[in-house]
Design a protein around this motif. Sequence first.
Motif, mmCIF file in Angstrom:
data_model
loop_
_atom_site.group_PDB
_atom_site.id
_atom_site.type_symbol
_atom_site.label_atom_id
_atom_site.label_comp_id
_atom_site.label_asym_id
_atom_site.label_seq_id
_atom_site.Cartn_x
_atom_site.Cartn_y
_atom_site.Cartn_z
ATOM 1 N N ALA A 217 -9.604 9.770 -4.648
ATOM 2 C CA ALA A 217 -8.889 8.845 -3.757
ATOM 3 C C ALA A 217 -9.784 8.497 -2.582
ATOM 4 C CB ALA A 217 -7.587 9.468 -3.261
ATOM 5 N N CYS A 218 -9.582 7.290 -2.023
ATOM 6 C CA CYS A 218 -10.350 6.910 -0.846
ATOM 7 C C CYS A 218 -9.770 7.622 0.364
ATOM 8 C CB CYS A 218 -10.367 5.394 -0.655
ATOM 9 S SG CYS A 218 -8.768 4.661 -0.302
ATOM 10 N N CYS A 219 -10.606 7.746 1.375
ATOM 11 C CA CYS A 219 -10.245 8.601 2.489
ATOM 12 C C CYS A 219 -10.592 7.921 3.808
ATOM 13 C CB CYS A 219 -11.023 9.909 2.336
ATOM 14 S SG CYS A 219 -10.185 11.302 3.010
ATOM 15 N N GLY A 220 -9.556 7.555 4.567
ATOM 16 C CA GLY A 220 -9.750 7.035 5.917
ATOM 17 C C GLY A 220 -9.420 8.170 6.870
ATOM 18 N N GLY A 221 -8.141 8.274 7.215
ATOM 19 C CA GLY A 221 -7.673 9.438 7.968
ATOM 20 C C GLY A 221 -7.280 10.570 7.041
ATOM 21 N N GLY A 222 -7.158 10.276 5.747
ATOM 22 C CA GLY A 222 -6.968 11.330 4.757
ATOM 23 C C GLY A 222 -5.596 11.439 4.123
ATOM 24 N N SER A 223 -4.601 10.664 4.603
ATOM 25 C CA SER A 223 -3.239 10.886 4.077
ATOM 26 C C SER A 223 -3.085 10.397 2.639
ATOM 27 C CB SER A 223 -2.188 10.225 4.969
ATOM 28 O OG SER A 223 -2.170 8.824 4.802
ATOM 29 N N ASN A 224 -3.808 9.328 2.299
ATOM 30 C CA ASN A 224 -3.722 8.812 0.938
ATOM 31 C C ASN A 224 -4.348 9.820 -0.040
ATOM 32 O OD1 ASN A 224 -3.863 6.818 -1.327
ATOM 33 N ND2 ASN A 224 -6.046 6.885 -0.835
ATOM 34 N N PHE A 225 -5.517 10.333 0.334
ATOM 35 C CA PHE A 225 -6.155 11.366 -0.486
ATOM 36 C C PHE A 225 -5.244 12.589 -0.596
ATOM 37 C CE2 PHE A 225 -8.558 15.316 -0.605
ATOM 38 C CZ PHE A 225 -9.254 15.166 -1.800
ATOM 39 N N LEU B 50 -5.014 4.072 -6.694
ATOM 40 C CA LEU B 50 -5.214 2.686 -6.285
ATOM 41 C C LEU B 50 -4.204 2.476 -5.154
ATOM 42 C CD1 LEU B 50 -6.938 0.209 -7.050
ATOM 43 C CD2 LEU B 50 -4.971 -0.632 -8.334
ATOM 44 N N SER B 51 -4.687 2.707 -3.918
ATOM 45 C CA SER B 51 -3.770 2.845 -2.777
ATOM 46 C C SER B 51 -3.111 1.534 -2.364
ATOM 47 C CB SER B 51 -4.528 3.454 -1.599
ATOM 48 O OG SER B 51 -5.746 2.760 -1.378
ATOM 49 N N GLY B 52 -3.699 0.386 -2.750
ATOM 50 C CA GLY B 52 -3.064 -0.869 -2.358
ATOM 51 C C GLY B 52 -3.704 -2.054 -3.050
ATOM 52 N N GLY C 82 -0.265 6.539 11.378
ATOM 53 C CA GLY C 82 -0.178 6.220 9.955
ATOM 54 C C GLY C 82 -0.969 7.120 9.038
ATOM 55 N N SER C 83 -1.695 8.098 9.606
ATOM 56 C CA SER C 83 -2.518 8.972 8.763
ATOM 57 C C SER C 83 -2.850 10.223 9.564
ATOM 58 C CB SER C 83 -3.793 8.217 8.347
ATOM 59 O OG SER C 83 -4.511 8.976 7.401
ATOM 60 N N VAL C 84 -3.810 10.988 9.110
ATOM 61 C CA VAL C 84 -4.413 12.120 9.834
ATOM 62 C C VAL C 84 -3.485 13.332 10.008
ATOM 63 C CG1 VAL C 84 -5.623 12.878 11.909
ATOM 64 C CG2 VAL C 84 -5.915 10.531 11.110
ATOM 65 N N GLY D 289 -11.037 -1.988 6.602
ATOM 66 C CA GLY D 289 -10.648 -1.630 7.966
ATOM 67 C C GLY D 289 -9.850 -0.342 8.024
ATOM 68 N N GLY D 290 -9.101 -0.062 6.967
ATOM 69 C CA GLY D 290 -8.274 1.139 6.934
ATOM 70 C C GLY D 290 -9.078 2.428 6.814
ATOM 71 N N LEU D 291 -10.384 2.303 6.623
ATOM 72 C CA LEU D 291 -11.216 3.507 6.513
ATOM 73 C C LEU D 291 -12.109 3.690 7.744
ATOM 74 C CD1 LEU D 291 -12.341 3.252 2.735
ATOM 75 C CD2 LEU D 291 -10.271 4.282 3.676
ATOM 76 N N SER E 12 0.844 -1.200 0.000
ATOM 77 C CA SER E 12 0.000 0.000 0.000
ATOM 78 C C SER E 12 0.874 1.244 0.000
ATOM 79 C CB SER E 12 -0.901 0.032 1.245
ATOM 80 O OG SER E 12 -0.138 0.395 2.386
ATOM 81 N N HIS E 13 0.202 2.427 0.063
ATOM 82 C CA HIS E 13 0.917 3.704 0.114
ATOM 83 C C HIS E 13 1.598 3.947 1.453
ATOM 84 C CE1 HIS E 13 -2.827 4.446 2.207
ATOM 85 N NE2 HIS E 13 -2.348 5.577 2.678
ATOM 86 N N LYS E 14 1.243 3.187 2.490
ATOM 87 C CA LYS E 14 1.644 3.564 3.851
ATOM 88 C C LYS E 14 3.154 3.598 4.106
ATOM 89 C CE LYS E 14 -2.675 3.110 6.255
ATOM 90 N NZ LYS E 14 -3.615 2.387 5.377
ATOM 91 N N PRO E 15 3.968 2.760 3.456
ATOM 92 C CA PRO E 15 5.418 2.887 3.698
ATOM 93 C C PRO E 15 5.973 4.266 3.310
ATOM 94 C CG PRO E 15 4.946 0.757 2.717
ATOM 95 C CD PRO E 15 3.668 1.558 2.644
ATOM 96 N N GLY F 179 -4.283 -3.598 9.291
ATOM 97 C CA GLY F 179 -2.940 -4.162 9.342
ATOM 98 C C GLY F 179 -1.990 -3.549 8.336
ATOM 99 N N GLN F 180 -2.511 -2.675 7.480
ATOM 100 C CA GLN F 180 -1.653 -2.061 6.447
ATOM 101 C C GLN F 180 -0.614 -1.132 7.077
ATOM 102 O OE1 GLN F 180 -1.548 -2.522 3.193
ATOM 103 N NE2 GLN F 180 -3.560 -2.927 2.353
ATOM 104 N N TRP F 181 -1.053 -0.295 8.007
ATOM 105 C CA TRP F 181 -0.104 0.618 8.629
ATOM 106 C C TRP F 181 0.863 -0.169 9.531
ATOM 107 C CZ3 TRP F 181 2.790 4.582 8.465
ATOM 108 C CH2 TRP F 181 3.416 5.060 9.616
ATOM 109 N N PRO G 111 -9.742 -3.529 -0.281
ATOM 110 C CA PRO G 111 -11.123 -3.071 -0.046
ATOM 111 C C PRO G 111 -11.203 -1.551 0.143
ATOM 112 C CG PRO G 111 -10.675 -5.039 1.244
ATOM 113 C CD PRO G 111 -9.370 -4.624 0.631
ATOM 114 N N GLU G 112 -10.174 -0.950 0.742
ATOM 115 C CA GLU G 112 -10.160 0.515 0.904
ATOM 116 C C GLU G 112 -10.117 1.171 -0.484
ATOM 117 O OE1 GLU G 112 -8.076 -1.557 2.420
ATOM 118 O OE2 GLU G 112 -8.490 -1.343 4.569
ATOM 119 N N SER G 113 -9.177 0.710 -1.304
ATOM 120 C CA SER G 113 -9.006 1.297 -2.640
ATOM 121 C C SER G 113 -10.250 1.125 -3.496
ATOM 122 C CB SER G 113 -7.823 0.631 -3.359
ATOM 123 O OG SER G 113 -6.727 0.472 -2.502
#
Length: 451
Positions: free
Chosen positions: A260-268, A410-412, A227-229, A334-336, A109-112, A137-139, A381-383
Amino acid sequence: MQTKILLDESHIPKAWYNIIPDLPGPLAPVINPRTLQPVTPDDLLPIFPMALIEQEVSTQRWIPIPDEVRDIYRSWRPSPLFRAYRLEQALGTPAKIYYKYEGVSPAGSHKPNSAIPQAWYNKQAGIRRLATETGAGQWGSSLALACSLFGLECTVYMVKVSCTQKPYRRSMMQLWGAEVIPSPSEFTNAGRTILAHDPESPGSLGIAISEAVEDAASHPDTNYALGSVLNHVCLHQTVIGLEAKEQMAIAGTYPDVVIACCGGGSNFAGLAFPFIADRATGKQVRCLAVEPASCPTLTKGVYAFDYGDTAQMAPIAMMYTLGHDFVPPGIHAGGLRYHGESPLVSQLYHAGAIEAKAYKQTACFEGALLFARSEGIVPAPESSHAVRAAIDEAVLAKEEGKEKTILFGLSGHGQLDMGAYDAYLSGGLEDYEYPEALIRASLERLPQVNV
Ligand SMILES: *Cc1c(COP(=O)(O)O)cnc(C)c1O
């Protein structure tokens, strides 16, 4: 017809883009949860290294990426940009669809993109161990990877419902040397308090954050990583959008809409912020954040001061929130499942500078299936939320008979999410109703901040 647009290593950005100086207005202060006064760097030093605290409030537009971080980015960056010809054909749309694929990182995913610099700055500050939380579990796996590369120990509080849904993410973290603790746990006051109320608690990101923050705050050699926010996480993720802009230019085009999908927002933030910066030069680009209908932070939340975590230990920020003790239904993305939203993304949304949309999970999996069958890649599933929204934009272009260029993140990949796909394929995937009563109750418990 070029399908894949690659850049060589020399195009890995040399600086991250900081949107703070380009925001529509000043950011609200971040508040100390104990004093209800604006936080000072001293308040944050027990859990973050100074370099990251400085990035959190920096008004410098470009922040250099350390060479050691770029060296590690090199093993998967620049990530590819694809033109989704086969998806366009399947939809019969006149729209051009591009996607920036972050699933090529070792963690998938984008998290690294942020885990690597966070671990590096902590290592420089002499920290021995990092504590964090993880949802899907991605972060957690990204930070476990980063810690293993820099010789740091890593403790991950993993939302309990995800431990059962995503057992292989747990294995991945352990493979990279991390200790994984299902949350809520008996190891922290925060966890014990939740368990006393609800021994069957499925956990939430808000609860797991409380546990990780408490762990870090009570051990001098341990820091906390989120991992985000936070602003510095959004900052690190801008490598995605900076590369995508170059790749779109090579393709001879520019997006009308960035999704982009948005959980805490860092990917977006990572994909969209560098495009938002172009508006200063007269470019018209819509940016669309996509979230789950069962955890609809932007579309149904309120813009208010709220705690970042359930136990009220993490700082209070001005953001869109569903309430810090709202526990979202156990959807597969789960990441969202986070009650709050990046203050940067929140401010832009409040100012009308970006758009947001929410989808139920079966609609997202339906989009993911069409995507996998036309493009080959199995989306996380987030992406799949971004995939679904991109498909709808392309279908709209067809109905309106308009050409349109769509870029989505496509974040992951979803290769460790087969349980979710099994449920979808066997017809066993539930859609949750919008949990209005729970959210309304939780919003009654927002902190009263007067600054
Ligand atoms: C964590 C995650 C997200 C959500 O990221 P945010 O930066 O918190 O919005 C999206 N996609 C994937 C694959 C993730 O792992």
